[in-house]
Design a protein around this motif. Structure first.
Motif, PDB file in Angstrom:
ATOM      1  N   ALA A 174       0.815  -1.216   0.000  1.00  0.00           N
ATOM      2  CA  ALA A 174       0.000   0.000   0.000  1.00  0.00           C
ATOM      3  C   ALA A 174       0.850   1.268   0.000  1.00  0.00           C
ATOM      4  CB  ALA A 174      -0.937   0.005   1.206  1.00  0.00           C
ATOM      5  N   THR A 175       2.127   1.173   0.388  1.00  0.00           N
ATOM      6  CA  THR A 175       2.989   2.359   0.353  1.00  0.00           C
ATOM      7  C   THR A 175       3.216   2.840  -1.072  1.00  0.00           C
ATOM      8  OG1 THR A 175       5.072   1.087   0.277  1.00  0.00           O
ATOM      9  CG2 THR A 175       4.161   1.577   2.458  1.00  0.00           C
ATOM     10  N   LEU A 176       2.930   1.992  -2.072  1.00  0.00           N
ATOM     11  CA  LEU A 176       3.061   2.391  -3.472  1.00  0.00           C
ATOM     12  C   LEU A 176       1.984   3.382  -3.892  1.00  0.00           C
ATOM     13  CD1 LEU A 176       3.797  -1.127  -5.027  1.00  0.00           C
ATOM     14  CD2 LEU A 176       5.443   0.737  -4.754  1.00  0.00           C
ATOM     15  N   LEU A 177       0.967   3.581  -3.059  1.00  0.00           N
ATOM     16  CA  LEU A 177      -0.146   4.458  -3.410  1.00  0.00           C
ATOM     17  C   LEU A 177       0.157   5.935  -3.203  1.00  0.00           C
ATOM     18  CD1 LEU A 177      -3.050   2.327  -1.903  1.00  0.00           C
ATOM     19  CD2 LEU A 177      -2.869   3.006  -4.301  1.00  0.00           C
ATOM     20  N   THR A 178       1.267   6.259  -2.573  1.00  0.00           N
ATOM     21  CA  THR A 178       1.576   7.653  -2.264  1.00  0.00           C
ATOM     22  C   THR A 178       3.052   7.935  -2.509  1.00  0.00           C
ATOM     23  OG1 THR A 178       1.576   9.347  -0.516  1.00  0.00           O
ATOM     24  CG2 THR A 178       1.970   7.075   0.175  1.00  0.00           C
ATOM     25  N   SER A 179       3.346   9.207  -2.772  1.00  0.00           N
ATOM     26  CA  SER A 179       4.750   9.629  -2.913  1.00  0.00           C
ATOM     27  C   SER A 179       5.331  10.069  -1.575  1.00  0.00           C
ATOM     28  CB  SER A 179       4.849  10.782  -3.918  1.00  0.00           C
ATOM     29  OG  SER A 179       4.100  11.893  -3.470  1.00  0.00           O
ATOM     30  N   GLU A 180       4.494  10.105  -0.539  1.00  0.00           N
ATOM     31  CA  GLU A 180       4.950  10.567   0.769  1.00  0.00           C
ATOM     32  C   GLU A 180       5.431   9.400   1.629  1.00  0.00           C
ATOM     33  OE1 GLU A 180       2.266  13.182   2.750  1.00  0.00           O
ATOM     34  OE2 GLU A 180       1.717  14.249   0.906  1.00  0.00           O
ATOM     35  N   PRO A 202      -2.275  -1.164  -6.233  1.00  0.00           N
ATOM     36  CA  PRO A 202      -1.643   0.152  -6.118  1.00  0.00           C
ATOM     37  C   PRO A 202      -1.054   0.661  -7.429  1.00  0.00           C
ATOM     38  CG  PRO A 202      -1.033  -1.220  -4.260  1.00  0.00           C
ATOM     39  CD  PRO A 202      -1.775  -2.100  -5.210  1.00  0.00           C
ATOM     40  N   LEU A 203      -0.376  -0.193  -8.200  1.00  0.00           N
ATOM     41  CA  LEU A 203       0.233   0.247  -9.456  1.00  0.00           C
ATOM     42  C   LEU A 203      -0.842   0.616 -10.476  1.00  0.00           C
ATOM     43  CD1 LEU A 203       3.145  -2.351  -9.782  1.00  0.00           C
ATOM     44  CD2 LEU A 203       3.335   0.075  -9.187  1.00  0.00           C
ATOM     45  N   LEU A 204      -1.922  -0.161 -10.510  1.00  0.00           N
ATOM     46  CA  LEU A 204      -3.008   0.144 -11.437  1.00  0.00           C
ATOM     47  C   LEU A 204      -3.670   1.472 -11.071  1.00  0.00           C
ATOM     48  CD1 LEU A 204      -4.805  -0.831 -13.795  1.00  0.00           C
ATOM     49  CD2 LEU A 204      -6.202  -2.028 -12.086  1.00  0.00           C
ATOM     50  N   ALA A 205      -3.881   1.699  -9.765  1.00  0.00           N
ATOM     51  CA  ALA A 205      -4.536   2.923  -9.320  1.00  0.00           C
ATOM     52  C   ALA A 205      -3.686   4.156  -9.591  1.00  0.00           C
ATOM     53  CB  ALA A 205      -4.859   2.823  -7.829  1.00  0.00           C
ATOM     54  N   ARG A 206      -2.383   4.024  -9.370  1.00  0.00           N
ATOM     55  CA  ARG A 206      -1.512   5.207  -9.444  1.00  0.00           C
ATOM     56  C   ARG A 206      -0.942   5.439 -10.835  1.00  0.00           C
ATOM     57  NH1 ARG A 206       3.707   6.192  -5.567  1.00  0.00           N
ATOM     58  NH2 ARG A 206       4.277   8.269  -6.349  1.00  0.00           N
ATOM     59  N   TYR A 207      -0.647   4.362 -11.555  1.00  0.00           N
ATOM     60  CA  TYR A 207       0.020   4.506 -12.850  1.00  0.00           C
ATOM     61  C   TYR A 207      -0.821   4.000 -14.027  1.00  0.00           C
ATOM     62  CZ  TYR A 207       4.061   5.501  -9.987  1.00  0.00           C
ATOM     63  OH  TYR A 207       4.934   6.070  -9.076  1.00  0.00           O
ATOM     64  N   GLY A 208      -1.952   3.375 -13.742  1.00  0.00           N
ATOM     65  CA  GLY A 208      -2.844   2.970 -14.812  1.00  0.00           C
ATOM     66  C   GLY A 208      -2.504   1.667 -15.488  1.00  0.00           C
ATOM     67  N   ARG A 209      -1.479   0.968 -15.017  1.00  0.00           N
ATOM     68  CA  ARG A 209      -1.133  -0.322 -15.620  1.00  0.00           C
ATOM     69  C   ARG A 209      -0.264  -1.128 -14.664  1.00  0.00           C
ATOM     70  NH1 ARG A 209       0.892  -0.929 -20.473  1.00  0.00           N
ATOM     71  NH2 ARG A 209      -0.212   0.871 -21.335  1.00  0.00           N
ATOM     72  N   ALA A 210      -0.263  -2.437 -14.885  1.00  0.00           N
ATOM     73  CA  ALA A 210       0.586  -3.333 -14.107  1.00  0.00           C
ATOM     74  C   ALA A 210       0.815  -4.614 -14.899  1.00  0.00           C
ATOM     75  CB  ALA A 210      -0.047  -3.664 -12.758  1.00  0.00           C
ATOM     76  N   THR A 211       1.998  -5.184 -14.733  1.00  0.00           N
ATOM     77  CA  THR A 211       2.338  -6.485 -15.320  1.00  0.00           C
ATOM     78  C   THR A 211       2.476  -7.473 -14.176  1.00  0.00           C
ATOM     79  OG1 THR A 211       3.509  -5.421 -17.141  1.00  0.00           O
ATOM     80  CG2 THR A 211       3.967  -7.752 -16.757  1.00  0.00           C
ATOM     81  N   VAL A 212       1.753  -8.572 -14.282  1.00  0.00           N
ATOM     82  CA  VAL A 212       1.683  -9.513 -13.166  1.00  0.00           C
ATOM     83  C   VAL A 212       2.027 -10.921 -13.640  1.00  0.00           C
ATOM     84  CG1 VAL A 212       0.293 -10.313 -11.228  1.00  0.00           C
ATOM     85  CG2 VAL A 212      -0.236  -8.120 -12.300  1.00  0.00           C
ATOM     86  N   PRO A 213       3.213 -11.431 -13.341  1.00  0.00           N
ATOM     87  CA  PRO A 213       3.470 -12.851 -13.625  1.00  0.00           C
ATOM     88  C   PRO A 213       2.696 -13.718 -12.651  1.00  0.00           C
ATOM     89  CG  PRO A 213       5.323 -11.899 -12.461  1.00  0.00           C
ATOM     90  CD  PRO A 213       4.369 -10.766 -12.727  1.00  0.00           C
ATOM     91  N   LYS A 214       2.379 -14.916 -13.068  1.00  0.00           N
ATOM     92  CA  LYS A 214       1.661 -15.829 -12.179  1.00  0.00           C
ATOM     93  C   LYS A 214       2.489 -16.023 -10.915  1.00  0.00           C
ATOM     94  CE  LYS A 214      -0.824 -20.228 -12.189  1.00  0.00           C
ATOM     95  NZ  LYS A 214      -1.152 -21.435 -12.978  1.00  0.00           N
ATOM     96  N   PRO A 215       1.959 -15.627  -9.741  1.00  0.00           N
ATOM     97  CA  PRO A 215       2.783 -15.613  -8.537  1.00  0.00           C
ATOM     98  C   PRO A 215       3.048 -16.997  -7.979  1.00  0.00           C
ATOM     99  CG  PRO A 215       0.553 -14.969  -8.017  1.00  0.00           C
ATOM    100  CD  PRO A 215       0.611 -15.125  -9.508  1.00  0.00           C
ATOM    101  N   GLY A 216       4.153 -17.096  -7.243  1.00  0.00           N
ATOM    102  CA  GLY A 216       4.529 -18.357  -6.609  1.00  0.00           C
ATOM    103  C   GLY A 216       3.930 -18.465  -5.231  1.00  0.00           C
ATOM    104  N   GLY A 217       4.647 -19.164  -4.325  1.00  0.00           N
ATOM    105  CA  GLY A 217       4.163 -19.356  -2.966  1.00  0.00           C
ATOM    106  C   GLY A 217       4.033 -20.827  -2.640  1.00  0.00           C
ATOM    107  N   ASP A 218       3.174 -21.144  -1.677  1.00  0.00           N
ATOM    108  CA  ASP A 218       3.006 -22.518  -1.226  1.00  0.00           C
ATOM    109  C   ASP A 218       2.426 -23.411  -2.317  1.00  0.00           C
ATOM    110  OD1 ASP A 218       3.887 -22.022   1.367  1.00  0.00           O
ATOM    111  OD2 ASP A 218       1.930 -21.312   1.996  1.00  0.00           O
ATOM    112  N   LYS A 219       2.855 -24.661  -2.316  1.00  0.00           N
ATOM    113  CA  LYS A 219       2.313 -25.662  -3.242  1.00  0.00           C
ATOM    114  C   LYS A 219       1.156 -26.382  -2.548  1.00  0.00           C
ATOM    115  CE  LYS A 219       5.589 -24.450  -5.992  1.00  0.00           C
ATOM    116  NZ  LYS A 219       5.284 -23.482  -7.069  1.00  0.00           N
ATOM    117  N   ILE A 220       0.009 -25.712  -2.532  1.00  0.00           N
ATOM    118  CA  ILE A 220      -1.144 -26.250  -1.805  1.00  0.00           C
ATOM    119  C   ILE A 220      -2.361 -26.349  -2.707  1.00  0.00           C
ATOM    120  CG2 ILE A 220      -0.384 -25.539   0.484  1.00  0.00           C
ATOM    121  CD1 ILE A 220      -2.022 -23.019   0.213  1.00  0.00           C
ATOM    122  N   GLY A 221      -2.108 -26.385  -4.007  1.00  0.00           N
ATOM    123  CA  GLY A 221      -3.212 -26.483  -4.946  1.00  0.00           C
ATOM    124  C   GLY A 221      -3.396 -25.190  -5.719  1.00  0.00           C
TER     125      GLY A 221
END
Length: 437
Positions: A31-37, A105-124
């Motif tokens: 959420a800190t990406l939403l502001t320049s402060e 946050p990136l979509l709201a502030r800059y109007g676009r975002a690139t999202v690779p399929k995220p990793g994490g736990d192998k739980i299905g």
């Protein structure tokens, strides 16, 4: 790949303080990406997933000042948007599930975002449909490249536009992502069937202090009136409810009197009650929980005498992240219980390792397991195991602490993703855990 060597059979005693909540930290840091402060966040857990996210933000151009242990200030006033198109950025995101929380946050502030399929736990399978459905209702369009597993999303106009959104599931990360997109959108956004976990509430409260207009915090119906900009603030992360539940499990299995300090009891919801249904005795002392030695504990029946069932469900129901720990605790209880894991189809497969240790568990299908407790009459046997995910990893560690002999758990980096310096903290209570690389 690191391993834990655990000498089982030792009683643990003393006090332990939970770390900051991992899931909340990932949300509020993004959420800190939403502001320049500047935004200062305290009680940040120093765990692998959070540290990797912070390093990624630094490489994106976020200025991060470390004020002390678990205390950092973030300022996203000069982001390197070109880096976010690089192969390095995309590859690192694939290894970090929490990276998906940057999308809103990136979509709201800059109007676009690139999202690779995220990793994490192998739980299905862990789909992102809820996230993208919400973004599209706010006026974004998305595309998916199945070859590279990359999502592209961008706003159709200069600013997102508020809308009525009925979520198909009460996804925690989906709700958080949509909230962060909506706070800078034009007009009013209504999110119905929103997740209302304490960590989502914490995110909303932080955003309100930054200048957002959010009503209905703590309910499943949020109303957000978009603002032009957000400012800085300070925020303190709650203690991690999953770690608190894990410590209750440890105290039940091998404790000789353990106090869990500063638990923010009012934010634990049904968690203490779930352990009490397995017969675990505990005392609420101020903002601490004391768990005395459990010579034995008996699983409750329902009021009509029928078989006890514990199932995960959206908040304020039982979090799915604690079912693995509850299963281990039930293995030494008196009585039987059916566990129903509804959310992830692969999360219960770790019980094969507990069965090898001598636990009496019937895996009915990918979602259900019946545990027949030993009533502490039969000690689990030490084994060599591999941690498949964070929560199964801590469950196996609890089993190893109670087992007869020396166990080895490989791939403990999975545990490190969610638990800060866990072996040092448990060794301070009397455990005997060493790390090998």
């Amino acid at each position: 790949m690191a391993s834990f060597i655990i000498e089982g059979g030792h009683e643990l005693q003393g006090e332990i303080t939970p770390q900051g909540a991992k899931n909340e930290a990932l949300q509020v840091i993004c959420a800190t990406l939403l502001t320049s402060e500047p935004v200062r966040i305290k009680n940040i857990p120093e765990i692998l997933d959070v540290n990797n996210l912070i390093r990624l933000l630094i490489d994106m151009g976020v200025k991060v000042t470390h004020n002390g242990r678990g205390d950092a200030t973030f300022q996203a006033n000069e982001l390197n948007l070109e880096f976010m198109k690089s192969d390095e950025y995309l590859e690192r995101c694939t290894r970090l599930r929490g990276s998906v929380l940057m999308t809103g946050p990136l979509l709201a502030r800059y109007g676009r975002a690139t999202v690779p399929k995220p990793g994490g736990d192998k739980i299905g399978r862990r789909r992102l449909d809820t996230h993208f459905f919400g973004f599209m209702k706010l006026g974004a369009v998305s595309s998916y490249n199945p070859i590279d597993s990359i999502y592209e999303i961008k706003a159709e106009r200069e600013h997102l536009k508020g809308n009525y959104i009925l979520l198909d599931e009460a996804s925690v990360t989906g709700t958080a992502n949509i909230i962060m997109a909506a706070v800078l959108a034009e007009g009013e956004t209504t999110i119905y069937n929103a997740a209302c976990e304490p960590y989502v509430q914490q995110l909303c409260k932080m955003l309100v202090r930054m200048g957002a207009d959010i009503k209905g915090i703590g309910s499943n119906l949020l109303t957000i009136n978009g603002v032009m900009r957000l400012g800085g603030t300070e925020h303190t992360v709650l203690p991690d409810m999953i770690e608190i539940g894990s410590f209750i499990g440890i105290a039940a299995m091998v404790g000789n009197g353990i106090t869990i300090k500063n638990v923010s009891y009012e934010n634990l919801g049904i968690i203490p009650y779930a352990f009490k249904r397995l017969g675990i005795k505990m005392e609420h002392r101020g903002d601490d929980i004391y768990i005395p030695k459990q010579d034995e504990y008996e699983i409750e029946s329902f009021i009509d005498g029928s078989f006890m069932t514990l199932a995960d469900s959206p908040w304020p129901g039982l979090t799915p992240d604690l079912l693995s720990v509850l299963i281990v605790v039930a293995s030494q209880a008196k009585g039987s219980v059916l566990f129903h894991q509804k959310m992830f189809e692969s999360r219960l497969f770790f019980v094969d390792k507990l069965i090898d240790m001598g636990a009496q568990i019937i895996l009915c299908d990918p979602h259900r397991a019946v545990v027949v407790g030993h009533n502490k009459q039969l000690q689990l046997r030490a084994r060599r195991m591999v941690s498949p995910d964070i929560r199964a990893g801590i469950a196996l560690l609890i089993a190893a602490l109670s087992a007869d002999g020396i166990s080895r758990i490989d791939n403990v980096e999975q545990i490190d993703r969610g638990y800060q310096e866990i072996e040092q903290r448990l060794n301070a209570l009397g455990a005997r855990i060493s790390r090998q690389r």
